[in-house]
Design a protein around this motif. Structure first.
Motif, PDB file in Angstrom:
ATOM      1  N   ILE A   7       0.855  -1.204   0.000  1.00 47.16           N
ATOM      2  CA  ILE A   7       0.000   0.000   0.000  1.00 47.16           C
ATOM      3  C   ILE A   7       0.886   1.248   0.000  1.00 47.16           C
ATOM      4  O   ILE A   7       0.706   2.146  -0.827  1.00 47.16           O
ATOM      5  CB  ILE A   7      -0.932   0.015   1.243  1.00 47.16           C
ATOM      6  CG1 ILE A   7      -1.886  -1.169   1.220  1.00 47.16           C
ATOM      7  CG2 ILE A   7      -1.710   1.327   1.323  1.00 47.16           C
ATOM      8  CD1 ILE A   7      -2.717  -1.330   2.503  1.00 47.16           C
ATOM      9  N   PHE A   8       1.853   1.293   0.921  1.00 49.57           N
ATOM     10  CA  PHE A   8       2.690   2.493   1.021  1.00 49.57           C
ATOM     11  C   PHE A   8       3.668   2.579  -0.163  1.00 49.57           C
ATOM     12  O   PHE A   8       3.967   3.659  -0.647  1.00 49.57           O
ATOM     13  CB  PHE A   8       3.430   2.528   2.352  1.00 49.57           C
ATOM     14  CG  PHE A   8       2.547   2.899   3.532  1.00 49.57           C
ATOM     15  CD1 PHE A   8       1.185   3.105   3.374  1.00 49.57           C
ATOM     16  CD2 PHE A   8       3.092   3.057   4.804  1.00 49.57           C
ATOM     17  CE1 PHE A   8       0.358   3.453   4.451  1.00 49.57           C
ATOM     18  CE2 PHE A   8       2.284   3.412   5.881  1.00 49.57           C
ATOM     19  CZ  PHE A   8       0.930   3.602   5.713  1.00 49.57           C
ATOM     20  N   LYS A   9       4.130   1.411  -0.650  1.00 46.66           N
ATOM     21  CA  LYS A   9       4.998   1.432  -1.842  1.00 46.66           C
ATOM     22  C   LYS A   9       4.252   2.050  -3.021  1.00 46.66           C
ATOM     23  O   LYS A   9       4.799   2.827  -3.794  1.00 46.66           O
ATOM     24  CB  LYS A   9       5.438   0.006  -2.214  1.00 46.66           C
ATOM     25  CG  LYS A   9       6.542  -0.522  -1.329  1.00 46.66           C
ATOM     26  CD  LYS A   9       7.036  -1.868  -1.842  1.00 46.66           C
ATOM     27  CE  LYS A   9       8.160  -2.382  -0.964  1.00 46.66           C
ATOM     28  NZ  LYS A   9       8.507  -3.781  -1.248  1.00 46.66           N
ATOM     29  N   LEU A  88       5.286   6.400  16.750  1.00 40.03           N
ATOM     30  CA  LEU A  88       5.859   5.307  15.955  1.00 40.03           C
ATOM     31  C   LEU A  88       5.371   4.000  16.578  1.00 40.03           C
ATOM     32  O   LEU A  88       5.591   3.769  17.764  1.00 40.03           O
ATOM     33  CB  LEU A  88       7.390   5.383  16.001  1.00 40.03           C
ATOM     34  CG  LEU A  88       8.164   4.401  15.130  1.00 40.03           C
ATOM     35  CD1 LEU A  88       9.565   4.933  14.884  1.00 40.03           C
ATOM     36  CD2 LEU A  88       8.267   3.013  15.738  1.00 40.03           C
ATOM     37  N   ASN A  89       4.668   3.205  15.798  1.00 37.51           N
ATOM     38  CA  ASN A  89       4.197   1.906  16.271  1.00 37.51           C
ATOM     39  C   ASN A  89       5.107   0.820  15.701  1.00 37.51           C
ATOM     40  O   ASN A  89       5.412   0.846  14.506  1.00 37.51           O
ATOM     41  CB  ASN A  89       2.756   1.663  15.813  1.00 37.51           C
ATOM     42  CG  ASN A  89       1.783   2.688  16.379  1.00 37.51           C
ATOM     43  OD1 ASN A  89       1.936   3.123  17.517  1.00 37.51           O
ATOM     44  ND2 ASN A  89       0.797   3.078  15.603  1.00 37.51           N
ATOM     45  N   CYS A  90       5.525  -0.110  16.558  1.00 37.54           N
ATOM     46  CA  CYS A  90       6.399  -1.190  16.089  1.00 37.54           C
ATOM     47  C   CYS A  90       5.820  -2.560  16.429  1.00 37.54           C
ATOM     48  O   CYS A  90       5.569  -2.860  17.598  1.00 37.54           O
ATOM     49  CB  CYS A  90       7.804  -1.056  16.688  1.00 37.54           C
ATOM     50  SG  CYS A  90       8.912  -2.365  16.105  1.00 37.54           S
ATOM     51  N   GLU A  97       0.051  -1.623  12.148  1.00 43.28           N
ATOM     52  CA  GLU A  97      -0.877  -2.291  11.221  1.00 43.28           C
ATOM     53  C   GLU A  97      -0.247  -2.479   9.845  1.00 43.28           C
ATOM     54  O   GLU A  97      -0.450  -3.491   9.196  1.00 43.28           O
ATOM     55  CB  GLU A  97      -2.146  -1.451  11.068  1.00 43.28           C
ATOM     56  CG  GLU A  97      -3.125  -1.568  12.230  1.00 43.28           C
ATOM     57  CD  GLU A  97      -3.793  -2.942  12.283  1.00 43.28           C
ATOM     58  OE1 GLU A  97      -4.064  -3.503  11.203  1.00 43.28           O
ATOM     59  OE2 GLU A  97      -4.006  -3.439  13.398  1.00 43.28           O
ATOM     60  N   ILE A  98       0.472  -1.444   9.403  1.00 42.07           N
ATOM     61  CA  ILE A  98       1.086  -1.491   8.066  1.00 42.07           C
ATOM     62  C   ILE A  98       2.575  -1.792   8.247  1.00 42.07           C
ATOM     63  O   ILE A  98       3.280  -1.061   8.954  1.00 42.07           O
ATOM     64  CB  ILE A  98       0.909  -0.137   7.329  1.00 42.07           C
ATOM     65  CG1 ILE A  98      -0.575   0.231   7.194  1.00 42.07           C
ATOM     66  CG2 ILE A  98       1.631  -0.160   5.978  1.00 42.07           C
ATOM     67  CD1 ILE A  98      -1.334  -0.448   6.086  1.00 42.07           C
ATOM     68  N   ASN A  99       3.033  -2.862   7.610  1.00 45.51           N
ATOM     69  CA  ASN A  99       4.421  -3.281   7.838  1.00 45.51           C
ATOM     70  C   ASN A  99       5.387  -2.566   6.893  1.00 45.51           C
ATOM     71  O   ASN A  99       6.105  -3.184   6.097  1.00 45.51           O
ATOM     72  CB  ASN A  99       4.566  -4.803   7.778  1.00 45.51           C
ATOM     73  CG  ASN A  99       4.148  -5.388   6.453  1.00 45.51           C
ATOM     74  OD1 ASN A  99       3.285  -4.851   5.781  1.00 45.51           O
ATOM     75  ND2 ASN A  99       4.769  -6.476   6.057  1.00 45.51           N
TER      76      ASN A  99
HETATM   77  P1  5GP Z   1      -0.075   1.891  12.090  1.00 48.62           P
HETATM   78  O1  5GP Z   1      -1.163   1.356  12.964  1.00 48.62           O
HETATM   79  O2  5GP Z   1       0.535   0.827  11.201  1.00 48.62           O
HETATM   80  O3  5GP Z   1       0.953   2.666  12.856  1.00 48.62           O
HETATM   81  O4  5GP Z   1      -0.772   2.964  11.163  1.00 48.62           O
HETATM   82  C1  5GP Z   1      -1.089   2.745   9.837  1.00 48.62           C
HETATM   83  C2  5GP Z   1      -1.875   3.950   9.365  1.00 48.62           C
HETATM   84  O5  5GP Z   1      -1.970   3.892   7.952  1.00 48.62           O
HETATM   85  C3  5GP Z   1      -3.300   4.040   9.924  1.00 48.62           C
HETATM   86  O6  5GP Z   1      -3.471   5.247  10.659  1.00 48.62           O
HETATM   87  C4  5GP Z   1      -4.185   3.965   8.675  1.00 48.62           C
HETATM   88  O7  5GP Z   1      -5.325   4.799   8.758  1.00 48.62           O
HETATM   89  C5  5GP Z   1      -3.225   4.406   7.574  1.00 48.62           C
HETATM   90  N1  5GP Z   1      -3.538   3.841   6.276  1.00 48.62           N
HETATM   91  C6  5GP Z   1      -3.816   2.537   5.992  1.00 48.62           C
HETATM   92  N2  5GP Z   1      -4.056   2.375   4.682  1.00 48.62           N
HETATM   93  C7  5GP Z   1      -3.921   3.604   4.107  1.00 48.62           C
HETATM   94  C8  5GP Z   1      -4.039   4.045   2.767  1.00 48.62           C
HETATM   95  O8  5GP Z   1      -4.320   3.294   1.822  1.00 48.62           O
HETATM   96  N3  5GP Z   1      -3.822   5.375   2.556  1.00 48.62           N
HETATM   97  C9  5GP Z   1      -3.518   6.239   3.568  1.00 48.62           C
HETATM   98  N4  5GP Z   1      -3.336   7.521   3.247  1.00 48.62           N
HETATM   99  N5  5GP Z   1      -3.381   5.833   4.848  1.00 48.62           N
HETATM  100  C10 5GP Z   1      -3.581   4.529   5.113  1.00 48.62           C
END
Ligand code: 5GP
Length: 115
Positions: A7-9, A88-90, A97-99
């Motif tokens: 997603i982030f890539k 910062l979540n690890c 949530e997002i790796n």
């Molecule tokens: P984590 O819990 O991993 O620290 O935070 C991940 C963040 O990424 C969450 O706040 C979530 O709302 C955000 N996020 C997840 N998917 C997407 C996306 O497709 N686009 C954007 N802009 N943010 C996302």
């Protein structure tokens, strides 16, 4: 952890839409899709780093740049005087949530203290 770093890539490559508010050679900053505050911005490295556990001597300059730019964005968004949080979540216990390594910049309202 979920295998969702793509997603982030894809946001960096502009293959999926995001409100990008800053980018340079090292990092990209964009608005969180589900904002938890009036200002909620994610700052990520342009090269893939999975978690903060992968920060090392060679790449720590990117990590410090992420924080430097987060603070610059806070000033630009005019939330620096009232204050903000950088989170910062690890991994699983940290609630990542997002790796794909990222920091959250949150502000624009009074945020709850964790402790
Ligand atoms: P984590 O819990 O991993 O620290 O935070 C991940 C963040 O990424 C969450 O706040 C979530 O709302 C955000 N996020 C997840 N998917 C997407 C996306 O497709 N686009 C954007 N802009 N943010 C996302």
């Amino acid at each position: 952890m979920k295998n969702n770093h793509l997603i982030f890539k894809k946001i960096i490559k502009k293959e999926i839409p995001a409100k990008i508010i800053y980018e340079d050679k090292l990092i990209t900053a964009f608005e969180d899709i589900k904002p938890k505050a009036p200002v909620h911005i994610l700052i990520i490295p342009n090269i893939f780093i999975e978690t903060s556990n992968e920060i090392n001597k060679k790449n720590k300059y990117i990590f410090s740049h992420m924080f430097y730019i987060a603070i610059k964005i806070a000033k630009k968004k005019k939330i620096s005087q009232d204050g903000y949080k950088i989170i910062l979540n690890c991994n699983k216990n940290g609630g990542q949530e997002i790796n794909y390594l990222h920091i959250h910049l949150l502000g624009g309202k009074k945020l709850k203290a964790l402790y």
